[in-house]
Design a protein around this motif. Structure first.
Motif, PDB file in Angstrom:
ATOM      1  N   LYS A 199      39.529 103.714 -10.199  1.00 39.80           N
ATOM      2  CA  LYS A 199      38.952 104.909  -9.551  1.00 39.80           C
ATOM      3  C   LYS A 199      37.756 104.561  -8.676  1.00 39.80           C
ATOM      4  O   LYS A 199      37.473 105.245  -7.709  1.00 39.80           O
ATOM      5  CB  LYS A 199      38.504 105.907 -10.625  1.00 39.80           C
ATOM      6  CG  LYS A 199      39.591 106.873 -11.027  1.00 39.80           C
ATOM      7  CD  LYS A 199      38.977 108.036 -11.807  1.00 39.80           C
ATOM      8  CE  LYS A 199      40.023 108.564 -12.773  1.00 39.80           C
ATOM      9  NZ  LYS A 199      39.511 108.804 -14.099  1.00 39.80           N
ATOM     10  N   GLY A 200      37.043 103.511  -9.053  1.00 35.58           N
ATOM     11  CA  GLY A 200      35.835 103.168  -8.315  1.00 35.58           C
ATOM     12  C   GLY A 200      36.072 102.207  -7.152  1.00 35.58           C
ATOM     13  O   GLY A 200      35.126 101.782  -6.494  1.00 35.58           O
ATOM     14  N   LEU A 201      37.321 101.842  -6.920  1.00 37.86           N
ATOM     15  CA  LEU A 201      37.603 100.840  -5.873  1.00 37.86           C
ATOM     16  C   LEU A 201      38.233 101.478  -4.632  1.00 37.86           C
ATOM     17  O   LEU A 201      39.121 102.331  -4.754  1.00 37.86           O
ATOM     18  CB  LEU A 201      38.584  99.783  -6.407  1.00 37.86           C
ATOM     19  CG  LEU A 201      38.061  98.863  -7.517  1.00 37.86           C
ATOM     20  CD1 LEU A 201      39.187  98.001  -8.074  1.00 37.86           C
ATOM     21  CD2 LEU A 201      36.928  97.980  -6.978  1.00 37.86           C
ATOM     22  N   PRO A 202      37.821 101.046  -3.445  1.00 38.32           N
ATOM     23  CA  PRO A 202      38.425 101.584  -2.225  1.00 38.32           C
ATOM     24  C   PRO A 202      39.954 101.473  -2.201  1.00 38.32           C
ATOM     25  O   PRO A 202      40.618 102.357  -1.666  1.00 38.32           O
ATOM     26  CB  PRO A 202      37.799 100.724  -1.116  1.00 38.32           C
ATOM     27  CG  PRO A 202      36.505 100.290  -1.683  1.00 38.32           C
ATOM     28  CD  PRO A 202      36.711 100.128  -3.158  1.00 38.32           C
ATOM     29  N   VAL A 203      40.533 100.429  -2.785  1.00 36.67           N
ATOM     30  CA  VAL A 203      42.000 100.293  -2.749  1.00 36.67           C
ATOM     31  C   VAL A 203      42.686 101.172  -3.798  1.00 36.67           C
ATOM     32  O   VAL A 203      43.916 101.296  -3.796  1.00 36.67           O
ATOM     33  CB  VAL A 203      42.473  98.828  -2.940  1.00 36.67           C
ATOM     34  CG1 VAL A 203      41.990  97.943  -1.813  1.00 36.67           C
ATOM     35  CG2 VAL A 203      42.043  98.282  -4.293  1.00 36.67           C
ATOM     36  N   GLY A 204      41.916 101.758  -4.715  1.00 36.97           N
ATOM     37  CA  GLY A 204      42.473 102.679  -5.697  1.00 36.97           C
ATOM     38  C   GLY A 204      43.307 102.042  -6.797  1.00 36.97           C
ATOM     39  O   GLY A 204      44.032 102.735  -7.512  1.00 36.97           O
ATOM     40  N   ARG A 205      43.204 100.753  -6.948  1.00 38.13           N
ATOM     41  CA  ARG A 205      43.940 100.079  -8.026  1.00 38.13           C
ATOM     42  C   ARG A 205      43.204  98.809  -8.415  1.00 38.13           C
ATOM     43  O   ARG A 205      42.380  98.297  -7.642  1.00 38.13           O
ATOM     44  CB  ARG A 205      45.375  99.735  -7.594  1.00 38.13           C
ATOM     45  CG  ARG A 205      45.486  98.644  -6.510  1.00 38.13           C
ATOM     46  CD  ARG A 205      46.937  98.210  -6.319  1.00 38.13           C
ATOM     47  NE  ARG A 205      47.098  97.174  -5.284  1.00 38.13           N
ATOM     48  CZ  ARG A 205      47.039  95.868  -5.509  1.00 38.13           C
ATOM     49  NH1 ARG A 205      46.785  95.393  -6.706  1.00 38.13           N
ATOM     50  NH2 ARG A 205      47.211  95.013  -4.513  1.00 38.13           N
ATOM     51  N   THR A 206      43.538  98.312  -9.600  1.00 42.24           N
ATOM     52  CA  THR A 206      43.007  97.003 -10.005  1.00 42.24           C
ATOM     53  C   THR A 206      43.991  95.919  -9.555  1.00 42.24           C
ATOM     54  O   THR A 206      45.054  96.214  -9.011  1.00 42.24           O
ATOM     55  CB  THR A 206      42.790  96.963 -11.534  1.00 42.24           C
ATOM     56  OG1 THR A 206      43.984  97.406 -12.171  1.00 42.24           O
ATOM     57  CG2 THR A 206      41.627  97.852 -11.941  1.00 42.24           C
ATOM     58  N   GLY A 207      43.611  94.663  -9.798  1.00 42.70           N
ATOM     59  CA  GLY A 207      44.387  93.559  -9.231  1.00 42.70           C
ATOM     60  C   GLY A 207      45.579  93.132 -10.064  1.00 42.70           C
ATOM     61  O   GLY A 207      45.616  93.324 -11.286  1.00 42.70           O
ATOM     62  N   VAL A 228      34.761  78.195   2.034  1.00 42.29           N
ATOM     63  CA  VAL A 228      35.055  79.635   2.048  1.00 42.29           C
ATOM     64  C   VAL A 228      34.838  80.209   0.649  1.00 42.29           C
ATOM     65  O   VAL A 228      35.234  79.610  -0.348  1.00 42.29           O
ATOM     66  CB  VAL A 228      36.523  79.881   2.483  1.00 42.29           C
ATOM     67  CG1 VAL A 228      36.908  81.342   2.297  1.00 42.29           C
ATOM     68  CG2 VAL A 228      36.726  79.435   3.922  1.00 42.29           C
ATOM     69  N   LEU A 229      34.222  81.396   0.631  1.00 35.33           N
ATOM     70  CA  LEU A 229      34.136  82.182  -0.609  1.00 35.33           C
ATOM     71  C   LEU A 229      34.924  83.460  -0.343  1.00 35.33           C
ATOM     72  O   LEU A 229      34.500  84.303   0.450  1.00 35.33           O
ATOM     73  CB  LEU A 229      32.664  82.482  -0.923  1.00 35.33           C
ATOM     74  CG  LEU A 229      32.384  83.558  -1.972  1.00 35.33           C
ATOM     75  CD1 LEU A 229      33.135  83.312  -3.263  1.00 35.33           C
ATOM     76  CD2 LEU A 229      30.883  83.636  -2.236  1.00 35.33           C
ATOM     77  N   LEU A 230      36.096  83.535  -0.935  1.00 32.35           N
ATOM     78  CA  LEU A 230      37.018  84.635  -0.620  1.00 32.35           C
ATOM     79  C   LEU A 230      37.011  85.650  -1.766  1.00 32.35           C
ATOM     80  O   LEU A 230      37.434  85.340  -2.879  1.00 32.35           O
ATOM     81  CB  LEU A 230      38.416  84.044  -0.414  1.00 32.35           C
ATOM     82  CG  LEU A 230      39.508  84.942   0.131  1.00 32.35           C
ATOM     83  CD1 LEU A 230      39.090  85.644   1.410  1.00 32.35           C
ATOM     84  CD2 LEU A 230      40.760  84.094   0.415  1.00 32.35           C
ATOM     85  N   ASP A 231      36.520  86.857  -1.473  1.00 29.55           N
ATOM     86  CA  ASP A 231      36.484  87.926  -2.477  1.00 29.55           C
ATOM     87  C   ASP A 231      37.801  88.684  -2.431  1.00 29.55           C
ATOM     88  O   ASP A 231      38.116  89.320  -1.416  1.00 29.55           O
ATOM     89  CB  ASP A 231      35.346  88.907  -2.157  1.00 29.55           C
ATOM     90  CG  ASP A 231      33.976  88.257  -2.228  1.00 29.55           C
ATOM     91  OD1 ASP A 231      33.538  87.942  -3.341  1.00 29.55           O
ATOM     92  OD2 ASP A 231      33.352  88.061  -1.162  1.00 29.55           O
ATOM     93  N   ILE A 232      38.570  88.600  -3.514  1.00 24.42           N
ATOM     94  CA  ILE A 232      39.810  89.387  -3.607  1.00 24.42           C
ATOM     95  C   ILE A 232      39.590  90.336  -4.775  1.00 24.42           C
ATOM     96  O   ILE A 232      39.930  90.027  -5.925  1.00 24.42           O
ATOM     97  CB  ILE A 232      41.055  88.483  -3.820  1.00 24.42           C
ATOM     98  CG1 ILE A 232      41.123  87.375  -2.773  1.00 24.42           C
ATOM     99  CG2 ILE A 232      42.329  89.316  -3.818  1.00 24.42           C
ATOM    100  CD1 ILE A 232      41.430  87.852  -1.360  1.00 24.42           C
ATOM    101  N   ASP A 233      38.945  91.457  -4.466  1.00 23.26           N
ATOM    102  CA  ASP A 233      38.410  92.306  -5.547  1.00 23.26           C
ATOM    103  C   ASP A 233      38.647  93.792  -5.314  1.00 23.26           C
ATOM    104  O   ASP A 233      37.999  94.617  -5.967  1.00 23.26           O
ATOM    105  CB  ASP A 233      36.905  92.018  -5.705  1.00 23.26           C
ATOM    106  CG  ASP A 233      36.138  92.287  -4.418  1.00 23.26           C
ATOM    107  OD1 ASP A 233      36.728  92.835  -3.462  1.00 23.26           O
ATOM    108  OD2 ASP A 233      34.936  91.957  -4.356  1.00 23.26           O
ATOM    109  N   GLY A 234      39.529  94.119  -4.391  1.00 23.86           N
ATOM    110  CA  GLY A 234      39.824  95.543  -4.141  1.00 23.86           C
ATOM    111  C   GLY A 234      38.663  96.303  -3.531  1.00 23.86           C
ATOM    112  O   GLY A 234      38.667  97.531  -3.509  1.00 23.86           O
ATOM    113  N   GLY A 235      37.651  95.554  -3.055  1.00 24.69           N
ATOM    114  CA  GLY A 235      36.484  96.213  -2.455  1.00 24.69           C
ATOM    115  C   GLY A 235      35.373  96.474  -3.459  1.00 24.69           C
ATOM    116  O   GLY A 235      34.532  97.352  -3.257  1.00 24.69           O
ATOM    117  N   ALA A 236      35.354  95.686  -4.531  1.00 22.52           N
ATOM    118  CA  ALA A 236      34.346  95.900  -5.591  1.00 22.52           C
ATOM    119  C   ALA A 236      32.909  95.809  -5.071  1.00 22.52           C
ATOM    120  O   ALA A 236      31.996  96.363  -5.668  1.00 22.52           O
ATOM    121  CB  ALA A 236      34.556  94.897  -6.724  1.00 22.52           C
TER     122      ALA A 236
END
Ligand SMILES: NC(=O)c1ccc[n+]([C@@H]2O[C@H](COP(=O)([O-])OP(=O)(O)OC[C@H]3O[C@@H](n4cnc5c(N)ncnc54)[C@H](OP(=O)(O)O)[C@@H]3O)[C@@H](O)[C@H]2O)c1
Length: 240
Positions: A199-207, A228-236
């Motif tokens: 609910k708290g993530l812009p993508v609306g789902r967890t990974g 590179v530091l790549l954040d794959i976090d749904g917009g956390a």
């Protein structure tokens, strides 16, 4: 660069995001080795990969186990460090320092000595990927222990991208991902935690584990990517 025919070791490849990475890589024709301590879990993982990967039991906190692992593999193009350690969760004021010490000793120093052990067999212009975690990227109450462990790995990786060049050194920082790491939670607590986070993530789902595997594959195959530091976090990092 295609990952096909590349020789890749995934430490922590018998479960979760490491396993999803192994699955994706074997499907593209890479030669994949996976490790974990539990031989039965490793065997289940190798079977689920249609025996297209080789499982070698090893403990990444044990230098002699790492030496034996690298001796057995002999030559590598890429190393993926996806193993977990004990999570040092909880409010800073109450979190025992021994829990933090244990977490640092396991994951940070485990990743450190895994890469040291792999260096002699790792292609000079190959790559290494460290898996960290969003707690080191977003200030979340009760996660100072996780932030310390994963933040340390992130900073170490930046330095190593220069020091070990032309080896490419990259970091993937996952957000909350549904893996067997949470199997110990009661089902209701787990689903509540994941629903609340979604609910708290812009993508609306967890990974999902493959969200992370996709990022790892990209960093292995893109020969222009290092440091590179790549954040794959749904917009956390930009919560709603
Ligand atoms: N899932 C999440 O939400 C999340 C979020 C952010 C960051 N992360 C980080 O991402 C990484 C992968 O997490 P995951 O959720 O995919 O974990 P997981 O499903 O629990 O898998 C962990 C893997 O690490 C292996 N492992 C643990 N201790 C080991 C040791 N001493 N030596 C060798 N292998 C060992 C496990 O095998 P054995 O148990 O058989 O040894 C297993 O293959 C971890 O570093 C975790 O902290 C996870």
């Amino acid at each position: 660069m295609s990952v096909s025919h590349q020789r890749i070791l995934i430490i922590g490849g018998s479960s979760g995001m490491g396993f999803a990475t192994a699955k994706r890589l074997v499907e593209t024709g890479a030669e994949v080795f996976i490790t974990g301590r539990d031989e039965a879990k490793l065997e289940t993982a190798v079977a689920a990969l249609d025996r297209k990967a080789v499982g070698v039991a090893a403990d990444f906190t044990d230098p002699s186990s790492l030496q034996a692992l690298m001796g057995r593999i002999g030559r590598l193009d890429h190393l993926v460090l996806a193993a977990a350690g004990p999570a040092a969760w909880g409010p800073f004021a109450q979190l025992p320092v021994d829990a933090v010490r244990n977490a640092l000793n396991t994951k940070l120093l485990g990743y450190w000595q895994s890469l040291q052990a792999a260096l002699p067999i790792l292609r000079k212009d190959g790559s290494v990927i460290f898996m960290t975690g969003a707690a080191s990227r977003v200030a979340m109450v009760g996660t100072a222990g996780l932030a310390a462990v994963n933040g340390g790995i992130t900073q170490m990786a930046q330095t190593l991208a220069k020091e070990l060049a032309p080896l490419r050194v990259n970091v993937v920082s996952p957000g909350l991902v549904d893996t067997p790491a949470y199997d110990g939670l009661p089902a209701e607590a787990k689903s509540g935690m994941f629903a609340g986070a979604a609910k708290g993530l812009p993508v609306g789902r967890t990974g999902l584990p493959d969200d992370i595997a996709q990022a790892v594959e990209m960093l292995i195959s893109n020969s222009f990517a290092t440091g590179v530091l790549l954040d794959i976090d749904g917009g956390a990092r930009m919560p709603l």
